[in-house]
Design a protein around this motif. Structure first.
Motif, PDB file in Angstrom:
ATOM      1  N   SER A  19       0.821  -1.221   0.000  1.00 22.22           N
ATOM      2  CA  SER A  19       0.000   0.000   0.000  1.00 22.22           C
ATOM      3  C   SER A  19       0.856   1.273   0.000  1.00 22.22           C
ATOM      4  N   GLU A  20       2.144   1.140   0.301  1.00 25.02           N
ATOM      5  CA  GLU A  20       3.004   2.328   0.419  1.00 25.02           C
ATOM      6  C   GLU A  20       3.931   2.518  -0.781  1.00 25.02           C
ATOM      7  N   ILE A  21       3.890   1.605  -1.754  1.00 28.94           N
ATOM      8  CA  ILE A  21       4.765   1.730  -2.917  1.00 28.94           C
ATOM      9  C   ILE A  21       3.948   1.649  -4.198  1.00 28.94           C
ATOM     10  N   SER A  22       4.478   2.227  -5.267  1.00 30.08           N
ATOM     11  CA  SER A  22       3.772   2.229  -6.547  1.00 30.08           C
ATOM     12  C   SER A  22       3.902   0.864  -7.228  1.00 30.08           C
ATOM     13  N   ALA A  23       3.114   0.679  -8.296  1.00 26.90           N
ATOM     14  CA  ALA A  23       3.177  -0.576  -9.053  1.00 26.90           C
ATOM     15  C   ALA A  23       4.560  -0.788  -9.645  1.00 26.90           C
ATOM     16  N   THR A  24       5.173   0.307 -10.117  1.00 23.69           N
ATOM     17  CA  THR A  24       6.529   0.207 -10.681  1.00 23.69           C
ATOM     18  C   THR A  24       7.534  -0.191  -9.609  1.00 23.69           C
ATOM     19  N   GLU A  25       7.394   0.423  -8.425  1.00 28.65           N
ATOM     20  CA  GLU A  25       8.300   0.081  -7.327  1.00 28.65           C
ATOM     21  C   GLU A  25       8.105  -1.364  -6.881  1.00 28.65           C
ATOM     22  N   LEU A  26       6.846  -1.837  -6.923  1.00 31.13           N
ATOM     23  CA  LEU A  26       6.576  -3.226  -6.555  1.00 31.13           C
ATOM     24  C   LEU A  26       7.259  -4.177  -7.534  1.00 31.13           C
ATOM     25  N   GLU A  27       7.221  -3.851  -8.830  1.00 35.30           N
ATOM     26  CA  GLU A  27       7.915  -4.672  -9.832  1.00 35.30           C
ATOM     27  C   GLU A  27       9.404  -4.734  -9.542  1.00 35.30           C
TER      28      GLU A  27
ATOM     29  N   ASN B 249       0.608 -13.557  -9.164  1.00 37.68           N
ATOM     30  CA  ASN B 249       0.488 -13.780 -10.606  1.00 37.68           C
ATOM     31  C   ASN B 249       1.430 -12.885 -11.399  1.00 37.68           C
ATOM     32  N   ILE B 250       1.755 -11.714 -10.870  1.00 38.92           N
ATOM     33  CA  ILE B 250       2.765 -10.864 -11.510  1.00 38.92           C
ATOM     34  C   ILE B 250       4.142 -11.528 -11.422  1.00 38.92           C
ATOM     35  N   TYR B 251       4.441 -12.081 -10.244  1.00 40.33           N
ATOM     36  CA  TYR B 251       5.750 -12.709 -10.019  1.00 40.33           C
ATOM     37  C   TYR B 251       5.885 -14.031 -10.780  1.00 40.33           C
ATOM     38  N   ALA B 252       4.771 -14.791 -10.919  1.00 42.88           N
ATOM     39  CA  ALA B 252       4.770 -16.091 -11.603  1.00 42.88           C
ATOM     40  C   ALA B 252       5.809 -17.040 -11.020  1.00 42.88           C
ATOM     41  N   PRO B 253       5.599 -17.486  -9.767  1.00 42.31           N
ATOM     42  CA  PRO B 253       6.637 -18.277  -9.088  1.00 42.31           C
ATOM     43  C   PRO B 253       6.751 -19.702  -9.607  1.00 42.31           C
ATOM     44  N   GLU B 254       7.934 -20.268  -9.423  1.00 42.64           N
ATOM     45  CA  GLU B 254       8.144 -21.687  -9.698  1.00 42.64           C
ATOM     46  C   GLU B 254       7.286 -22.523  -8.742  1.00 42.64           C
ATOM     47  N   HIS B 255       7.395 -22.242  -7.446  1.00 40.11           N
ATOM     48  CA  HIS B 255       6.601 -22.925  -6.426  1.00 40.11           C
ATOM     49  C   HIS B 255       5.713 -21.886  -5.736  1.00 40.11           C
ATOM     50  N   LEU B 256       4.414 -22.192  -5.605  1.00 42.93           N
ATOM     51  CA  LEU B 256       3.479 -21.320  -4.893  1.00 42.93           C
ATOM     52  C   LEU B 256       2.882 -22.107  -3.740  1.00 42.93           C
ATOM     53  N   ILE B 257       3.054 -21.614  -2.512  1.00 42.88           N
ATOM     54  CA  ILE B 257       2.553 -22.295  -1.318  1.00 42.88           C
ATOM     55  C   ILE B 257       1.447 -21.446  -0.708  1.00 42.88           C
ATOM     56  N   LEU B 258       0.299 -22.061  -0.458  1.00 40.83           N
ATOM     57  CA  LEU B 258      -0.863 -21.358   0.091  1.00 40.83           C
ATOM     58  C   LEU B 258      -1.066 -21.771   1.534  1.00 40.83           C
ATOM     59  N   GLN B 259      -0.641 -20.931   2.460  1.00 38.14           N
ATOM     60  CA  GLN B 259      -0.887 -21.162   3.889  1.00 38.14           C
ATOM     61  C   GLN B 259      -1.913 -20.129   4.341  1.00 38.14           C
TER      62      GLN B 259
END
Length: 874
Positions: A442-450, A761-771
């Motif tokens: 919430s404190e950074i822009s979309a570009t900064e998040l990338e 989904n932006i990052y598109a990880p190799e492994h995604l863990i849902l806890q």
């Protein structure tokens, strides 16, 4: 480090020339490497990877005057660095504490008064060496050396403007200069390699003897420097040793003496060097058979003692320890051995008297050497690492790790050490706490998040291709010869004689504990079940219109090459994940490729899996050279149609190169980068579980990355995960690797589950863990991921090994375009069409009209002829 008479200038990208093998170069012990701004990073890696096999004379004088780059070269293992005057001034800064005997000044070789004065001022009253490059006037330089002095002076190194004659070289070695000659112009076998310079003659040229028979006293030692015996050498025997790579000496009665030719107690030559007066040689060898002495003892001075004797005993016990013996238990029970090492270390720390310290130190050394022998590590390997550490010039504070320092009273310091930024390329200074950087979405822009989510930077494609392309070319051209040379060099196994192991594999290569065998068998069955279920039960058949039937059916790819990584961790699990689907698909030829261990063997787990899946061969090679061998084939390696499997940047680059070469006609599974995981965790997640999932990927390598997406967690909850991460990491054997990965890993705090999946989904990880709560229902939100692990009881490691899903997955963001390995990866689909008389009538006009639009009249006529035939027949 005495300067030898001959130093080979070595191209560390291309293999050695036909006249001189990599093994021959290592016998000479020294190589010369020229550093440029373009190959600087590559050279750093080459020096670090090959330390212990060579002493490096590094010409860095063409680099910018940057003390940090020169420091890095010294730090990774350069024995001596050649500098310009400006660079020399920087390195002589007292704060750097670099000894003059590791520095060499490059000077002009012409009759330039200014350069001579600068040179004389620089070397006055020091141990600084001198490098005179590109000499053309041999006589002038020889005269200058006689004036400068030939004895009791710092070393002088000389390279040539053009290929010198042997007499030119002898002129300079007689006045104690070391000559630098390109390895392309050298040979150990001048009888067959005419036109090349003889290494044996050059190396022997400065030798002196005061004996009537002209022989040279020679001390033979093992890799620990223990004297095995005293013999004599001649220039001929030295040349023959270098040629054969064995111990060859001069018998005063029988001429050339090939040690062990009749007794079987042969010697593998490690290196030759000579003393400071050039009148005594030292041969370092690996002694085979019963020993050096004719009395069948290891040395001519009686039986071995000390650590060397203990190593021989432990190696023997490893091979044939009696069942139930204590040493056998130590080798077969890593937990027991670990406990004993920790116990003895504590007892050594608590020892007070001189006798007690000696007693406890001996116990600790026994168990430590047992650990080494079990891992295939020799005392010589340990000593090489000690030597490497002694060359480091970048200082660090060196505090104890927290788990050892806790509870101890800290030492007071009169002046705290000021923090300093390490030079580029130097090892990062280690903080006491292992923690991830934290950001609030919430404190950074979309570009900064990338930018926050960027993977660790990889080597530039130009740098990688500069290494990979020559390797591929050499293997394609020279086949087995180049593959063996690269494997001996890069995988550090000079004893390797063949790079291919053919089925059937002997049982002796598949010796496993019952527990490991059972684990492999269980994983094999689960992977088999999951991938067998993916088989297409029958061809797809569709009637697109009356009389027009289209079908699609699958066929296995006939020949597949499966790359199983080595490096910092051996991965038999990758052999399962790649081999089982290939077997299920029905691939006719399955070939494994995996780097060998230093002794030239392959891990028994991989051999066992190759046996289970029916692999016809195992290529004992890694890196770009293994990929090239699979892509083009060699005399021993079968050519394949598709290459699959993960690897480092060089493996990935090589796969991309061969897949784009029409001369290879080979495809690949997917591009890939370092391993990674993204964990989405909310307030229901167990902090210990979250930390363990992050660390299970961080331990893969320093270039791995882990990401935590924290859904509306409080500061206290974030702190709990951070505390668990640090505590668990500090208990891991690979903690230094973990620390490197965590340095470029991040936690991103988001407000909602929706935002968490958007970031994932932006990052598109190799492994995604849902806890997270209701994890199963949230799977529909996943758009880009290699594999998903659902809920608190599904750690990523079950997918890596035994659940049944495949762990060969797209990384570095490629999950946006690629699937992980599955049964479809090993098959191709073929389509068919079948038209009846009615079908061609219904379809023919449309086909002819489209062919006419495209101007392809033969296409139109193929239909028209048939339709006309129908009309005539009816």
């Amino acid at each position: 480090m005495a300067a030898p008479p001959l130093i080979t200038a070595y191209d560390f990208v291309a293999p050695p020339s036909a006249g001189l093998s990599a093994q021959s170069i290592s016998h000479l012990n020294w190589i010369f490497v020229a550093i440029t701004p373009e190959n600087y990073t590559q050279a750093l890696e080459f020096i670090q990877d090959n330390f212990g096999h060579f002493n490096f004379l590094v010409d860095a004088s063409s680099l910018p005057s940057d003390a940090s780059q020169l420091q890095n070269l010294l730090n990774v293992g350069a024995s001596k660095v050649i500098t310009s005057l400006e660079q020399l001034d920087l390195l002589r800064d007292p704060k750097l504490q670099i000894d003059d005997d590791r520095l060499i000044l490059a000077i002009e070789n012409g009759k330039n008064t200014t350069s001579r004065e600068a040179f004389e001022n620089a070397i006055r009253d020091t141990s600084l060496g001198v490098f005179v490059p590109n000499v053309a006037d041999i006589e002038y330089v020889r005269g200058w050396l006689q004036e400068y002095g030939t004895d009791s002076r710092p070393p002088v190194y000389i390279s040539f403007q053009k290929i010198p004659t042997l007499e030119d070289i002898f002129e300079l070695t007689r006045v104690n200069a070391s000559v630098v000659i390109d390895s392309r112009y050298l040979t150990v076998n001048p009888a067959t390699d005419t036109g090349l310079l003889s290494v044996g003659e050059i190396y022997s040229s400065p030798l002196k003897s005061d004996r009537k028979d002209g022989l040279f006293t020679t001390l033979v030692v093992d890799e620990q420097g223990v004297a095995l015996g005293l013999v004599y050498s001649s220039k001929q025997s030295v040349a023959e040793s270098l040629k054969t790579g064995t111990g060859v000496y001069q018998s005063r009665k029988r001429g050339l003496w090939y040690k062990g030719a009749t007794s079987g107690a042969t010697q593998e030559l490690v290196k030759i060097d000579m003393d400071c007066d050039s009148d005594c040689l030292r041969f370092t060898v690996r002694q085979k058979g019963k020993g050096f002495c004719h009395l069948e003892t290891r040395t001519c001075f009686g039986a071995s003692t000390g650590l060397g004797a203990l190593q021989v005993t432990l190696q023997s016990r490893l091979a044939s320890a009696p069942e139930g013996s204590y040493t056998a238990r130590l080798f077969r029970d890593p937990a027991l051995l670990r406990a004993k090492i920790m116990e003895e270390a504590e007892e050594l720390c608590d020892a007070k008297t001189k006798d007690d310290v000696a007693w406890e130190a001996a116990d600790l050394l026994y168990f430590a050497l047992t650990k080494c022998v079990a891992a295939g590590v020799s005392i010589a390997d340990v000593e090489r690492n000690l030597d490497a550490k002694s060359l480091k010039v970048v200082r660090r504070k060196g505090d104890a790790k927290r788990k050892w320092a806790d509870g101890q009273k800290p030492q007071e310091s009169s002046a705290p050490e000021a923090p300093s930024k390490p030079p580029p390329g130097a090892p990062a200074q280690k903080s006491s706490r292992i923690e991830m950087k934290q950001y609030f979405a919430s404190e950074i822009s979309a570009t900064e998040l990338e930018d926050v989510l960027k993977r660790p930077s990889q080597k530039s494609s130009e740098t990688i291709m500069g290494i990979v392309n020559p390797i591929i070319k050499a293997v394609r051209t020279d086949g087995d010869k180049a593959l063996l040379a690269y494997t001996q060099k890069f995988d550090r196994c000079p004893d390797l004689k063949s790079t291919v192991l053919k089925a059937p594999y002997p049982d002796s290569l598949m010796t496993l504990t019952a527990e490991v065998k059972a684990a492999i068998d269980l994983s094999y069955e689960n992977i088999l079940k999951f991938h067998a279920a993916q088989k297409e039960s029958k061809p797809l058949v569709v009637e697109t219109m009356p009389g027009v039937q289209c079908s699609r059916f699958s066929r296995p790819i006939e020949r597949v090459g499966l790359y199983i990584p080595g490096g910092t961790a051996v991965l038999p699990s990758s052999a399962l994940m790649l081999g089982v689907p290939a077997m299920v698909a029905g691939c006719k030829t399955i070939v494994f490729a995996s780097p060998p261990r230093p002794d030239g063997s392959i891990t028994p787990e991989i051999v066992y899996i190759a046996h289970k899946v029916g692999a016809e061969a195992i290529v004992l090679a890694g890196g770009a050279q293994a990929v090239a061998a699979l892509a083009y084939g060699t005399e021993s390696v079968p050519k394949v149609d598709k290459i699959l499997g993960p690897g480092n940047q060089f493996v990935t680059a090589a796969k991309m190169v061969v897949s784009n070469d029409t001369g290879a006609t080979v495809s690949i599974d997917m591009p890939a980068g370092p391993s990674e995981v993204l964990v989405i965790a909310d307030k229901t997640a167990n902090p210990a579980f979250v930390a363990s999932d992050l660390l299970s990927q961080a331990e893969h390598g320093v270039d791995s990355q882990v990401v935590l997406i924290a859904v509306d967690l409080s500061d206290e909850q974030l702190q709990a995960i951070g505390d668990e991460l640090h505590a668990q990491a500090m208990a891991l054997p690979r903690v230094d690797i973990v620390r490197g990965a965590i340095d470029h890993s991040v936690t991103v705090v988001v407000d909602s589950v929706e935002k968490a999946f958007e970031v994932s989904n932006i990052y598109a990880p190799e492994h995604l863990i849902l806890q997270i709560a209701e994890a199963k229902e949230c799977v529909e939100r996943v758009q880009n991921a290699g594999s998903v692990f659902i809920g608190p009881w599904t750690p990523e490691s079950v997918g890596d090994y035994s659940a049944g899903v495949n762990h060969s997955l797209p990384t570095y963001g490629y999950a946006r375009q690629y699937s992980g390995v599955n049964l479809a990866t090993y098959v191709k689909h073929i389509t068919s069409s079948e038209l009846s008389f009615e079908g061609l009538q219904n379809l023919g006009k449309a086909v002819m009209d489209l062919a006419a639009v495209e101007g392809l009249d033969a296409h139109r006529m193929a239909v028209k002829i048939r339709l006309d035939h129908m009309r005539e027949s009816s």
